[in-house]
Write a protein that holds these residues in place. Structure first.
Motif, PDB file in Angstrom:
ATOM      1  N   SER A  30     -27.883  30.559  -4.490  1.00 17.00           N
ATOM      2  CA  SER A  30     -27.860  31.532  -5.118  1.00 17.00           C
ATOM      3  C   SER A  30     -27.236  32.589  -4.288  1.00 17.00           C
ATOM      4  O   SER A  30     -27.035  32.664  -3.055  1.00 17.00           O
ATOM      5  CB  SER A  30     -29.136  32.052  -5.370  1.00 17.00           C
ATOM      6  N   LEU A  31     -26.666  33.782  -4.903  1.00 17.50           N
ATOM      7  CA  LEU A  31     -26.150  34.916  -4.411  1.00 17.50           C
ATOM      8  C   LEU A  31     -24.762  34.995  -3.830  1.00 17.50           C
ATOM      9  O   LEU A  31     -24.121  35.848  -3.184  1.00 17.50           O
ATOM     10  CB  LEU A  31     -27.029  35.674  -3.446  1.00 17.50           C
ATOM     11  N   PHE A  32     -24.135  33.585  -3.793  1.00 16.09           N
ATOM     12  CA  PHE A  32     -22.642  33.569  -3.394  1.00 16.09           C
ATOM     13  C   PHE A  32     -21.871  34.168  -4.070  1.00 16.09           C
ATOM     14  O   PHE A  32     -21.960  34.182  -5.463  1.00 16.09           O
ATOM     15  CB  PHE A  32     -22.222  32.182  -3.055  1.00 16.09           C
ATOM     16  N   TYR A  33     -20.677  34.833  -3.793  1.00 11.48           N
ATOM     17  CA  TYR A  33     -19.729  35.211  -4.862  1.00 11.48           C
ATOM     18  C   TYR A  33     -18.891  33.996  -5.318  1.00 11.48           C
ATOM     19  O   TYR A  33     -18.368  34.048  -6.410  1.00 11.48           O
ATOM     20  CB  TYR A  33     -18.748  36.463  -4.425  1.00 11.48           C
ATOM     21  N   SER A  34     -18.756  33.099  -4.509  1.00 15.21           N
ATOM     22  CA  SER A  34     -18.035  31.866  -5.079  1.00 15.21           C
ATOM     23  C   SER A  34     -18.673  30.515  -4.437  1.00 15.21           C
ATOM     24  O   SER A  34     -19.050  30.462  -3.022  1.00 15.21           O
ATOM     25  CB  SER A  34     -16.510  31.956  -4.665  1.00 15.21           C
ATOM     26  N   ASN A  92     -38.076  21.163  -0.406  1.00 13.42           N
ATOM     27  CA  ASN A  92     -37.327  21.883  -1.326  1.00 13.42           C
ATOM     28  C   ASN A  92     -36.285  22.796  -0.378  1.00 13.42           C
ATOM     29  O   ASN A  92     -36.930  23.130   0.648  1.00 13.42           O
ATOM     30  CB  ASN A  92     -38.222  22.891  -2.154  1.00 13.42           C
ATOM     31  N   LEU A  93     -35.292  23.135  -1.003  1.00 10.38           N
ATOM     32  CA  LEU A  93     -34.207  24.088  -0.007  1.00 10.38           C
ATOM     33  C   LEU A  93     -33.670  24.835  -0.868  1.00 10.38           C
ATOM     34  O   LEU A  93     -32.991  24.749  -1.866  1.00 10.38           O
ATOM     35  CB  LEU A  93     -33.188  22.995   0.460  1.00 10.38           C
ATOM     36  N   GLY A  94     -33.623  26.321  -0.408  1.00 16.99           N
ATOM     37  CA  GLY A  94     -32.785  27.252  -1.008  1.00 16.99           C
ATOM     38  C   GLY A  94     -31.717  27.624  -0.017  1.00 16.99           C
ATOM     39  O   GLY A  94     -32.020  28.140   1.256  1.00 16.99           O
ATOM     40  N   VAL A  95     -30.551  27.861  -0.457  1.00 19.70           N
ATOM     41  CA  VAL A  95     -29.181  28.065   0.311  1.00 19.70           C
ATOM     42  C   VAL A  95     -28.742  29.541  -0.450  1.00 19.70           C
ATOM     43  O   VAL A  95     -28.413  29.490  -1.358  1.00 19.70           O
ATOM     44  CB  VAL A  95     -28.099  27.123   0.363  1.00 19.70           C
ATOM     45  N   HIS A  96     -28.900  30.628   0.492  1.00 19.08           N
ATOM     46  CA  HIS A  96     -28.593  31.887  -0.174  1.00 19.08           C
ATOM     47  C   HIS A  96     -27.347  32.656   0.724  1.00 19.08           C
ATOM     48  O   HIS A  96     -27.211  32.309   2.040  1.00 19.08           O
ATOM     49  CB  HIS A  96     -29.746  32.764  -0.056  1.00 19.08           C
ATOM     50  N   LEU A 117     -31.808  21.333  -9.736  1.00 17.97           N
ATOM     51  CA  LEU A 117     -30.614  22.066  -9.030  1.00 17.97           C
ATOM     52  C   LEU A 117     -30.207  23.145  -9.813  1.00 17.97           C
ATOM     53  O   LEU A 117     -30.224  23.179 -11.003  1.00 17.97           O
ATOM     54  CB  LEU A 117     -29.446  21.138  -9.023  1.00 17.97           C
ATOM     55  N   GLN A 118     -30.263  24.086  -9.152  1.00 18.21           N
ATOM     56  CA  GLN A 118     -30.005  25.610  -9.771  1.00 18.21           C
ATOM     57  C   GLN A 118     -29.090  26.098  -9.156  1.00 18.21           C
ATOM     58  O   GLN A 118     -29.156  26.389  -7.842  1.00 18.21           O
ATOM     59  CB  GLN A 118     -31.421  26.570  -9.732  1.00 18.21           C
ATOM     60  N   ILE A 119     -27.983  26.859  -9.947  1.00 18.80           N
ATOM     61  CA  ILE A 119     -26.710  27.631  -9.352  1.00 18.80           C
ATOM     62  C   ILE A 119     -27.106  29.046 -10.010  1.00 18.80           C
ATOM     63  O   ILE A 119     -27.082  29.032 -11.141  1.00 18.80           O
ATOM     64  CB  ILE A 119     -25.443  26.966  -9.227  1.00 18.80           C
ATOM     65  N   CYS A 120     -27.533  29.934  -9.227  1.00 13.81           N
ATOM     66  CA  CYS A 120     -27.742  31.289  -9.773  1.00 13.81           C
ATOM     67  C   CYS A 120     -26.989  32.456  -9.149  1.00 13.81           C
ATOM     68  O   CYS A 120     -26.981  32.567  -8.028  1.00 13.81           O
ATOM     69  CB  CYS A 120     -29.377  31.616  -9.527  1.00 13.81           C
ATOM     70  N   ARG A 121     -26.751  33.400  -9.984  1.00 15.78           N
ATOM     71  CA  ARG A 121     -26.157  34.734  -9.436  1.00 15.78           C
ATOM     72  C   ARG A 121     -24.858  34.245  -8.543  1.00 15.78           C
ATOM     73  O   ARG A 121     -24.833  34.986  -7.541  1.00 15.78           O
ATOM     74  CB  ARG A 121     -26.918  35.405  -8.650  1.00 15.78           C
ATOM     75  N   VAL A 122     -24.063  33.279  -9.112  1.00 16.93           N
ATOM     76  CA  VAL A 122     -22.782  33.107  -8.393  1.00 16.93           C
ATOM     77  C   VAL A 122     -21.752  33.490  -9.353  1.00 16.93           C
ATOM     78  O   VAL A 122     -21.725  32.768 -10.692  1.00 16.93           O
ATOM     79  CB  VAL A 122     -22.801  31.445  -7.900  1.00 16.93           C
ATOM     80  N   GLU A 123     -20.846  34.454  -8.893  1.00 15.32           N
ATOM     81  CA  GLU A 123     -19.827  34.416  -9.819  1.00 15.32           C
ATOM     82  C   GLU A 123     -18.888  33.440 -10.254  1.00 15.32           C
ATOM     83  O   GLU A 123     -18.611  33.287 -11.492  1.00 15.32           O
ATOM     84  CB  GLU A 123     -18.583  35.713  -9.033  1.00 15.32           C
ATOM     85  N   ASP A 124     -18.274  32.919  -9.381  1.00 10.60           N
ATOM     86  CA  ASP A 124     -17.241  31.541  -9.742  1.00 10.60           C
ATOM     87  C   ASP A 124     -17.605  30.330  -9.113  1.00 10.60           C
ATOM     88  O   ASP A 124     -17.656  30.361  -7.715  1.00 10.60           O
ATOM     89  CB  ASP A 124     -15.852  32.255  -9.350  1.00 10.60           C
ATOM     90  N   GLN A 184     -23.927  35.633   0.664  1.00 11.82           N
ATOM     91  CA  GLN A 184     -23.177  36.743   0.080  1.00 11.82           C
ATOM     92  C   GLN A 184     -21.675  36.719  -0.068  1.00 11.82           C
ATOM     93  O   GLN A 184     -21.174  37.472  -0.622  1.00 11.82           O
ATOM     94  CB  GLN A 184     -23.473  38.120   0.897  1.00 11.82           C
ATOM     95  N   GLY A 185     -21.188  35.661   0.396  1.00 12.03           N
ATOM     96  CA  GLY A 185     -19.756  35.158   0.440  1.00 12.03           C
ATOM     97  C   GLY A 185     -19.462  33.998  -0.389  1.00 12.03           C
ATOM     98  O   GLY A 185     -19.986  34.060  -1.340  1.00 12.03           O
ATOM     99  N   LEU A 186     -18.695  33.067   0.487  1.00 14.72           N
ATOM    100  CA  LEU A 186     -18.290  31.942  -0.110  1.00 14.72           C
ATOM    101  C   LEU A 186     -19.147  30.528   0.658  1.00 14.72           C
ATOM    102  O   LEU A 186     -19.458  30.688   1.617  1.00 14.72           O
ATOM    103  CB  LEU A 186     -16.915  31.625   0.399  1.00 14.72           C
ATOM    104  N   LEU A 187     -19.489  29.762  -0.249  1.00 16.52           N
ATOM    105  CA  LEU A 187     -19.917  28.561   0.036  1.00 16.52           C
ATOM    106  C   LEU A 187     -19.056  27.384  -0.185  1.00 16.52           C
ATOM    107  O   LEU A 187     -18.685  27.290  -1.407  1.00 16.52           O
ATOM    108  CB  LEU A 187     -21.317  28.154  -0.682  1.00 16.52           C
ATOM    109  N   ASN A 188     -18.568  26.807   0.691  1.00 18.78           N
ATOM    110  CA  ASN A 188     -17.423  25.809   0.694  1.00 18.78           C
ATOM    111  C   ASN A 188     -17.720  24.454   1.148  1.00 18.78           C
ATOM    112  O   ASN A 188     -17.745  24.370   2.245  1.00 18.78           O
ATOM    113  CB  ASN A 188     -15.878  26.609   1.638  1.00 18.78           C
ATOM    114  N   LEU A 189     -17.603  23.572   0.435  1.00 19.67           N
ATOM    115  CA  LEU A 189     -17.731  21.989   0.836  1.00 19.67           C
ATOM    116  C   LEU A 189     -16.245  21.531   0.569  1.00 19.67           C
ATOM    117  O   LEU A 189     -15.740  21.397  -0.345  1.00 19.67           O
ATOM    118  CB  LEU A 189     -18.674  21.423  -0.257  1.00 19.67           C
ATOM    119  N   SER A 190     -15.795  21.339   1.790  1.00 13.44           N
ATOM    120  CA  SER A 190     -14.408  21.286   1.865  1.00 13.44           C
ATOM    121  C   SER A 190     -13.876  19.926   1.300  1.00 13.44           C
ATOM    122  O   SER A 190     -12.790  19.861   0.692  1.00 13.44           O
ATOM    123  CB  SER A 190     -13.818  21.356   3.343  1.00 13.44           C
TER     124      SER A 190
END
Length: 177
Positions: free
Chosen positions: A69-73, A43-47, A126-133, A49-55
């Motif tokens: 979780s917790l990314f703004y985008s 299991n893996l959690g990736v947290h 697969l959970q995507i949580c508390r991400v704005e966009d 406070q900014g941007l997660l970008n897979l280019s």
């Protein structure tokens, strides 16, 4: 800032009960470029406070259960993949199902926990949580995919959100201009 350029990060739990869940945290920015991969056979959690970008093509984050979780985008660029569970998991790995063919669905599907967590008793892979966009131009794939407290999910024409159990989800598809 966490930048991966043509790199691979392997997190090997190898069935060790002490390494059931790993966490990767970044305070501002996580960028994967040029076929970079973060792979966990547990299991893996990736947290963040900014941007997660897979280019783009070949960029991938995958785990048996994956929580972002917790990314703004989150941007999943064309040809990139977010996946949970693993496609090539061992035969003894359990792929969760919704179990809604029964008269009562599991309560966490109807009332998910407020804070996302990597809990092996939950149906979500697969959970995507508390991400704005969330912008999907690549592939988001899992057996049970869960979006929680997302403001915007935009799926471009090159993007796909896929589940392996045949459920259909309705999203607003934003046309390419």
């Amino acid at each position: 800032m966490f930048l991966m350029w043509n790199s691979t990060m392997l997190i090997d739990g190898s069935g060790d009960a002490n390494v059931e869940t790993s966490w990767l945290e970044a305070s501002n920015l996580i960028v994967l470029k040029e076929s970079s991969v973060i792979h966990s056979n547990a299991n893996l959690g990736v947290h963040g406070q900014g941007l997660l970008n897979l280019s783009g093509p070949g960029d991938c984050i995958e785990a048996q259960r994956l929580v972002l979780s917790l990314f703004y985008s989150i941007n999943a660029g064309p040809g990139s993949v977010l996946r949970g569970p693993l496609r090539n998991a061992t035969t003894d790995a359990v792929t969760p199902t919704l179990n809604c063919e029964l008269q009562d669905c599991p309560i966490e599907l109807l009332h998910p926990p407020e804070d996302c967590n990597v809990n092996s008793s939950l149906s979500f892979t697969l959970q995507i949580c508390r991400v704005e966009d969330i912008l999907v131009e690549g592939l988001i794939e899992g057996s049970v995919v869960h979006f929680h407290r997302a403001r915007t999910i935009a799926v471009k024409s090159s993007g796909t959100i896929s589940t392996w159990i045949g459920r259909l989800f309705n999203f607003v598809v934003e046309p390419d201009f």
